[in-house]
Design an enzyme around this catalytic site. Structure first.
Site, short mmCIF file in Angstrom:
data_model
loop_
_atom_site.label_atom_id
_atom_site.label_comp_id
_atom_site.label_asym_id
_atom_site.label_seq_id
_atom_site.Cartn_x
_atom_site.Cartn_y
_atom_site.Cartn_z
N GLN A 54 4.70 10.43 7.29
CA GLN A 54 4.00 10.78 6.06
C GLN A 54 4.00 12.29 5.81
OE1 GLN A 54 0.14 8.97 6.50
NE2 GLN A 54 0.95 6.90 6.31
N LYS A 108 -3.49 6.37 14.73
CA LYS A 108 -3.73 5.62 13.49
C LYS A 108 -5.24 5.45 13.29
CE LYS A 108 0.65 4.67 12.40
NZ LYS A 108 1.27 4.98 11.10
N GLU A 109 -5.64 4.37 12.60
CA GLU A 109 -7.06 4.14 12.31
C GLU A 109 -7.90 4.12 13.58
OE1 GLU A 109 -5.06 2.89 8.56
OE2 GLU A 109 -4.57 3.06 10.67
N LYS A 145 -9.65 -2.20 3.79
CA LYS A 145 -8.86 -0.97 3.74
C LYS A 145 -7.54 -1.17 3.01
CE LYS A 145 -7.62 2.88 6.74
NZ LYS A 145 -6.35 3.29 6.13
N HIS A 167 -8.25 -2.43 10.13
CA HIS A 167 -7.84 -3.63 9.39
C HIS A 167 -6.76 -4.42 10.10
CE1 HIS A 167 -4.32 -1.34 7.43
NE2 HIS A 167 -4.91 -0.49 8.24
N ARG A 168 -5.82 -3.73 10.73
CA ARG A 168 -4.71 -4.45 11.36
C ARG A 168 -5.14 -5.18 12.63
NH1 ARG A 168 -0.87 -3.97 8.03
NH2 ARG A 168 -0.40 -2.01 6.97
N LYS A 193 0.84 -1.20 0.00
CA LYS A 193 0.00 0.00 0.00
C LYS A 193 0.87 1.25 0.00
CE LYS A 193 -1.44 2.16 3.56
NZ LYS A 193 -2.07 2.64 4.81
N SER A 194 1.91 1.25 0.81
CA SER A 194 2.77 2.42 0.92
C SER A 194 3.40 2.78 -0.43
CB SER A 194 3.88 2.17 1.95
OG SER A 194 3.33 1.96 3.22
N ASN A 233 -10.90 7.11 5.73
CA ASN A 233 -9.89 7.09 6.80
C ASN A 233 -8.53 6.74 6.22
OD1 ASN A 233 -8.83 7.33 9.36
ND2 ASN A 233 -9.57 5.35 10.08
N ASP A 286 3.70 -0.59 12.33
CA ASP A 286 2.69 -1.54 11.86
C ASP A 286 2.99 -2.95 12.32
OD1 ASP A 286 1.20 0.42 10.64
OD2 ASP A 286 2.09 0.15 8.67
N ARG A 319 2.42 5.97 -3.19
CA ARG A 319 3.49 6.86 -3.60
C ARG A 319 3.63 6.89 -5.12
NH1 ARG A 319 4.47 5.57 1.49
NH2 ARG A 319 5.87 6.81 2.81
N SER A 375 4.10 11.70 12.40
CA SER A 375 3.92 10.85 11.23
C SER A 375 5.00 11.14 10.22
CB SER A 375 2.54 11.07 10.60
OG SER A 375 2.44 10.35 9.39
N ARG A 410 -4.42 2.42 18.63
CA ARG A 410 -4.05 1.01 18.55
C ARG A 410 -3.46 0.47 19.85
NH1 ARG A 410 -1.81 0.91 12.27
NH2 ARG A 410 -3.83 0.35 11.33
N ASP A 434 -8.02 2.11 0.49
CA ASP A 434 -7.09 3.24 0.58
C ASP A 434 -6.59 3.68 -0.79
OD1 ASP A 434 -7.39 3.27 3.29
OD2 ASP A 434 -5.25 3.20 3.74
N GLY A 448 -5.22 7.66 5.72
CA GLY A 448 -4.26 8.63 6.23
C GLY A 448 -3.17 8.97 5.23
#
Length: 422
Positions: A165, A336-337, A406, A380-381, A21-22, A88, A309, A26, A163, A340, A48, A90
């Site tokens: 990000q 996070k979502e 997600k 999701h995690r 996903k990351s 959601n 993660d 990108r 973050s 956590r 996502d 992020g």
């Protein structure tokens, strides 16, 4: 709800996981910057990445989706006032906040209830520092960017402890700065491997970043060039659940599209498993095979600041050890979502684990496990982590398993455990 059925025999499997996903998000963004066609193969299609695709289409970018291949035609973003909704997601929210600066017109960025609780002030303030007209009340979404199609050069100083990000978002738009941009991180930079993925991805599109000294980056004005074919590696975070199941059940599992030496920092999880007593083999093609053991060992104290993660996957594995382990450096999990740390603490206690939580740490001692109904908090995690627990411990019931859409919509079809729909 579904009930996970524990693995009844040792598995010997080679599997593939969806694209990272990351990396997918990108490459979608960088492809939109590069004038011409980029073909992205092995891409992740999930909630996502769908949000990212739809937002870029709002910006005027043509994206065709053909199974696991995305064809992106990069060009100048269209002008005019636009609104994008990102659920959601992020990553998409942070990246597109910065990218909106490159449009002439106002961009209103919003999301679901949880997204409106996730901080973005660090990124907003950084952009304000180089003259961007941008607002986010109390440092939270929704965000209003009033762009003029230009980005001033200069020096941006920003903290890196919320973050990574934020930093990646700035770096990816930095080549458009009129006189170059220096990005300087004040203090700790969490999740540094994700910044390295950003730098590596930009290089693939012809843009070079100079790290003048540690966590101080110079980006001169440059032009992104399309990549005829870009192959996305399998997601190392998703692979962690398979590796964890192997370690826990005495099985041997190879993930054939995640590699030793990957730019994805979460491959580090295989090294952690080796320290816990599992066997790690690096194959000739650089794939990794994890073979489990009868009893996993605790780790004493481990800092997971760069790997938040997989800290979650580690936390549930520690439920099956007999010694106490402290996981430090995980404060970012609180934004996070869901929170956590709080979610893991609550659900691990349900299954009989001794857990103490702190602002940026957890102490976990396993043993004496029991079945429980697990809340996933629309995260999701959480669902994927406790599927691992159910692979060993009976009577694990998971609420709202569909939240895995997600990042990994087919997880419960792919994961090698049986389950019963309730």
């Amino acid at each position: 709800m579904i009930e996970i059925i524990p693995v009844s025999k040792n598995l010997n499997l080679t599997i593939s996981v969806p694209g990272s996903k990351s990396i997918t998000n990108r490459i979608l963004l960088l492809s939109s910057f590069a004038y011409g066609e980029t073909r992205i193969k092995g891409a992740l299609l999930s909630d996502d990445t769908k949000y990212m695709i739809e937002a870029l289409r709002v910006f005027g970018i043509e994206i065709n989706v053909r199974n696991k291949t995305f064809i992106v035609n990069g060009k100048t973003y269209i002008t005019g006032d636009k609104k994008i909704y990102l659920g959601n997601a992020g990553t998409a929210t942070r990246f597109l906040t910065a990218a909106s600066v490159l449009r002439s017109g106002k961009t209103y960025i919003t999301g679901d209830k949880r997204m409106l609780e996730r901080p973005i002030g660090g990124l907003v303030n950084a952009l304000k520092g180089v003259g961007v007209k941008i607002e986010a009340k109390k440092g939270l979404p929704p965000i209003l960017v009033d762009g003029n199609g230009r980005l001033n050069g200069g020096i941006i100083k920003m903290k890196g402890d919320i973050s990574s990000q934020f930093i990646s978002a700035i770096l990816m738009v930095a080549p458009f700065a009129s006189h170059g941009l220096v990005v300087e991180i004040d203090g700790v930079l969490i999740s540094r491997p994700y910044v390295d993925i950003t730098i590596s991805s930009m290089k693939d599109f012809g843009v070079v970043i100079k790290e003048i000294r540690k966590n101080r980056f110079l980006v001169n004005p440059q032009v992104y060039k399309p990549v005829p074919e870009y192959l996305i590696e399998g997601d190392a975070s998703s692979a962690s659940y398979y590796y964890a199941l192997a370690a826990l059940t005495g099985s041997a599992i190879t993930v054939d599209n995640v590699y030793f030496g990957s730019s994805q920092g979460d491959v580090y999880f295989t090294e952690i498993l080796e320290r816990m007593g599992a066997r790690r083999a690096i194959n000739k093609d650089r794939t990794i095979t994890i073979t489990g053991t009868e009893q996993l060992n605790g780790l004493g104290c481990i800092n997971m600041e760069e790997y938040p993660d997989i800290a979650m996957t580690l936390a549930v594995l520690l439920a099956f050890t007999n010694t106490k382990t402290r996981i430090e450096g995980i404060s970012s999990l609180r934004v996070k979502e869901t929170d956590r740390i709080e979610a893991l603490t609550t659900e691990l206690k349900k299954v009989g684990v001794q857990v103490e939580s702190f602002h940026d740490a957890m102490e976990i001692k396993g043993g004496g496990l029991k079945g429980a109904v697990i809340n996933t908090y629309n995260d999701h995690r959480m669902a994927m982590c406790f599927a691992v627990v159910g692979g060993k411990q009976k009577d694990i019931v998971i609420k709202d398993p569909g939240c895995v859409s997600k990042t990994y919509p087919t997880f419960f079809d792919d994961f090698p455990v049986e389950y019963i729909k309730l």
